[in-house]
Scaffold this motif. Structure first.
Motif, mmCIF file in Angstrom:
data_model
loop_
_atom_site.group_PDB
_atom_site.id
_atom_site.type_symbol
_atom_site.label_atom_id
_atom_site.label_comp_id
_atom_site.label_asym_id
_atom_site.label_seq_id
_atom_site.Cartn_x
_atom_site.Cartn_y
_atom_site.Cartn_z
ATOM 1 N N CYS A 27 0.814 -1.216 0.000
ATOM 2 C CA CYS A 27 0.000 0.000 0.000
ATOM 3 C C CYS A 27 0.847 1.265 0.000
ATOM 4 C CB CYS A 27 -0.934 0.008 1.211
ATOM 5 S SG CYS A 27 -2.264 -1.198 1.097
ATOM 6 N N VAL A 30 2.537 1.059 -4.139
ATOM 7 C CA VAL A 30 1.624 1.306 -5.260
ATOM 8 C C VAL A 30 1.373 2.800 -5.477
ATOM 9 C CG1 VAL A 30 -0.759 1.000 -6.045
ATOM 10 C CG2 VAL A 30 0.532 -0.960 -5.196
ATOM 11 N N PRO A 31 0.990 3.586 -4.459
ATOM 12 C CA PRO A 31 0.795 5.018 -4.715
ATOM 13 C C PRO A 31 2.089 5.748 -5.068
ATOM 14 C CG PRO A 31 0.567 4.545 -2.376
ATOM 15 C CD PRO A 31 0.612 3.238 -3.078
ATOM 16 N N LEU A 34 2.518 5.109 -8.727
ATOM 17 C CA LEU A 34 1.448 5.802 -9.453
ATOM 18 C C LEU A 34 1.756 7.289 -9.590
ATOM 19 C CD1 LEU A 34 -1.858 4.195 -8.070
ATOM 20 C CD2 LEU A 34 -0.956 4.054 -10.404
ATOM 21 N N VAL A 143 -3.889 10.281 -3.543
ATOM 22 C CA VAL A 143 -3.611 8.997 -4.192
ATOM 23 C C VAL A 143 -3.263 7.936 -3.146
ATOM 24 C CG1 VAL A 143 -2.031 7.772 -5.729
ATOM 25 C CG2 VAL A 143 -2.909 10.012 -6.373
ATOM 26 N N VAL A 147 -5.511 4.464 -2.319
ATOM 27 C CA VAL A 147 -4.954 3.107 -2.401
ATOM 28 C C VAL A 147 -5.143 2.373 -1.078
ATOM 29 C CG1 VAL A 147 -2.813 1.794 -2.627
ATOM 30 C CG2 VAL A 147 -3.312 3.655 -4.217
ATOM 31 N N LEU A 151 -7.479 -0.699 -1.409
ATOM 32 C CA LEU A 151 -6.684 -1.913 -1.547
ATOM 33 C C LEU A 151 -6.394 -2.583 -0.206
ATOM 34 C CD1 LEU A 151 -5.154 -3.727 -3.556
ATOM 35 C CD2 LEU A 151 -3.167 -2.231 -3.266
#
Length: 337
Positions: A27, A30-31, A34, A143, A147, A151
């Motif tokens: 977690c 991922v951001p 991104l 963001v 996530v 998620l």
């Protein structure tokens, strides 16, 4: 006193710790990537921070914590932007950002838990006076929060029923050790209560409420799944017994403070030791889900005997916590049918 060694839910085993760590890494990563792909900045640290600051063992609390963080970041960005537009960077501008950030931190916080993101964000924007940085920080935070909220609960979601059951076992073990120690001291004519009877101290009495809250959240969110048989009633008994036994142990502490150094032990305290042991046995069996009617009858008989032998009002206050524990056990027995 029969009891088993319980697993403390606040000290998870290796498996849950690994899952929690893996959830946090995913977690946060991922951001980060991104935002790199989006081009908000070359080091989007604010995108990874929500995973570090929001994710807890109860991942279902993430939406509330995320909303608080997002609101704090937004207000911090707004405060710093407005103040820096009107005041040039100086000691006066820093003082204004500091004062307004502290005010916003307490206005947007909860009792006993100020929203630190207001002040942190305001100071970070003041220290990083670059064009576009405030909006980049807000976008990266958004963001990261998205996530975590979307998620996080999907990655190895914890089982609230198992957490509640483990917490119940830990509470049962803690209460058993506490009452065993109290009965032993009273039976030997020692002091009524030690200053710190257990390492966890007063946290012992708060544990059943936390377990009950986890169970209730599971019931609301998992309506298609049946909770373990009897767990609901045993949690209710744990919550009630935590209140009644806290009353009993507090009365013992008050007596310990008031008795002073006396060579002659109080007969009422010495004679209550068998009652404490019998109550502990009944409660231990009930919280395990075993039969406890015989233990409860014996405890009630000892309660009546102690009442006959020590009928004064002061001794009645001493017995109140144990008597109310018997009432809770009786209600639990009746509910079981």
């Amino acid at each position: 006193m029969p009891r088993t060694v319980a697993v403390d839910p606040h000290v998870p085993s290796a498996g849950p710790r690994l899952r929690s760590g893996a959830r946090l890494v995913i977690c946060a990563a991922v951001p980060w990537y991104l935002c790199l792909w989006w081009g908000t900045s070359t080091a989007p640290v604010p995108a990874a921070l929500p995973a570090v600051l929001i994710l807890r063992e109860d991942v279902y609390a993430a939406p509330r914590l995320a909303w608080e963080r997002l609101l704090g970041v937004f207000v911090g960005v707004l405060l710093s932007t407005l103040l820096l537009d009107r005041l040039p960077p100086s000691s006066l501008a820093f003082l204004a950002v500091l004062v307004c950030g502290c005010a916003g931190m307490y206005v947007l916080g909860r009792p006993g838990s100020p929203n630190l993101q207001v002040l942190i964000t305001a100071l970070m924007i003041y220290a990083t006076a670059l064009p576009g940085y405030p909006m980049a920080r807000l976008a990266e935070t958004l963001v990261g929060i998205a996530v975590v909220v979307l998620l996080g609960p999907l990655l190895w979601p914890p089982d609230p029923y198992r957490s509640a059951a483990a917490g119940l076992d830990a509470y049962r073990d803690g209460v058993g050790r506490l009452l065993d120690g109290v009965a032993g001291r009273l039976g030997r004519g020692g002091p009524p209560a030690a200053p710190d009877p257990l390492p966890e101290g007063e946290q012992l009495w708060l544990r059943p409420q936390a377990c009950r809250a986890a169970f209730d959240r599971a019931v609301r969110r998992r309506r298609t799944r049946t909770p373990p048989a009897g767990l609901d009633g045993r949690l209710g008994l744990a919550v009630r017994s935590a209140v009644t036994l806290q009353c009993f142990t507090q009365e013992l502490r008050e007596r310990a403070r008031g008795c002073g150094p006396s060579p002659d032990p109080d007969p009422a305290l010495r004679d209550i030791a068998p009652l404490v042991r019998a109550t502990a046995l009944a409660l231990d069996a009930a919280l395990r889900g075993d039969e406890f009617a015989a233990e409860l009858d014996r405890a009630r008989g000892l309660d009546l005997a102690h009442r006959s032998a020590h009928p004064t009002r002061h001794d009645a206050v001493l017995r109140t916590g144990l008597h109310l524990t018997h009432e809770a056990l009786g209600d639990h027995l009746a509910a079981r049918g």
